[in-house]
Scaffold this motif. Structure first.
Motif: not given
Length: 256
Positions: A74-76, A81
């Protein structure tokens, strides 16, 4: 990809080639930012990976890795997210640990895939459908995949989900070994998987536990084997039809 030298044998893997493939994306594509190294699950020789027969493609010495994307931290990005955060909360609300249920999260080529442990598949699917923040109401289908060299994870079932409410898409993937090809059926969560799971069973031999009628859907009921597995004869097998023996496709052509 590379070409094997004429004096190399079919046994053994060119380790330096595999190591290079692991630092790139699947099929040699550039890795996505901050993603884990690609997972090499096999090496394909020749154009189609055929063994035990003469090569007629002209690519007999071609060597190509079979790779899968590595996990993405993450973050995606985008709404991915929000999906992961909402699912984390939904699983926690019913007492299911995220770490126990989800093997890894992959963002590759703009698509989000959740790799789910098979014993938690139904729980995760129900959470994805029922949570108001998720609302993945529709399963678009099930695909089977066979990775014969991915030891202990040879068979994969891939579910494509869509949220009509939020206009979002998600892929859920689950793996099972050849020796124990059982995966829980999602018929109770998504009734539309009825025929899709039958087709995946028919062609790949994945046994969907809890399916109301897990029978073949395309091949005859007494057919032996599962035609879309990688270890199935490429040229097919002979078929008995109305008292006649129909040879496989690779034996039907004669040269005079």
């Amino acid at each position: 990809m590379t070409f094997d030298s004429p004096d190399n044998t079919e046994s053994g893997t060119p380790q330096e080639f595999v190591d290079a493939a692991a630092t790139a994306g699947p099929e040699g594509t550039p890795p996505e930012a901050d993603s884990a190294p690609a997972e090499v699950v096999g090496v394909r020789r020749g154009m189609f990976g055929v063994t035990g027969t003469g090569d007629t493609s002209g690519y007999g010495r071609l060597i190509r890795p079979v790779t899968l994307p590595g996990s993405t931290p993450a973050p995606y990005g985008g709404y991915f997210d929000e999906i992961v955060t909402a699912l984390h909360g939904a699983l926690g609300a019913i007492g299911t640990s995220w770490e126990n249920a989800i093997e890894k999260v992959i963002v590759f080529r703009g698509e989000l895939t959740l790799h789910v442990r098979r014993e938690h598949l139904v729980t995760v699917a129900a959470a994805l459908r029922n949570s108001t923040a998720l609302r993945f109401e529709l399963c678009l289908g099930v695909n089977g995949v066979h990775y014969p060299d991915d030891t202990g994870r040879e068979l994969h079932a891939v579910y494509h989900l869509m949220s009509i409410t939020h206009n979002r898409r998600l892929r859920v993937e689950v793996a099972a070994p050849d020796a124990d090809p059982h995966i829980p059926s999602l018929f109770g969560v998504y009734p539309t998987t009825d025929w899709h799971e039958r087709e995946t069973y028919d062609f790949f031999g994945i046994l969907f536990d809890g399916h109301p009628s897990l029978t073949r859907i395309t091949m005859p009921d007494d057919w032996r084997g599962h035609p879309q597995r990688k270890d199935y004869p490429l040229g097919g097998i002979p078929v008995e039809y109305k008292g006649a023996r129909i040879p496989p496709p690779d034996e039907r052509r004669a040269y005079k």
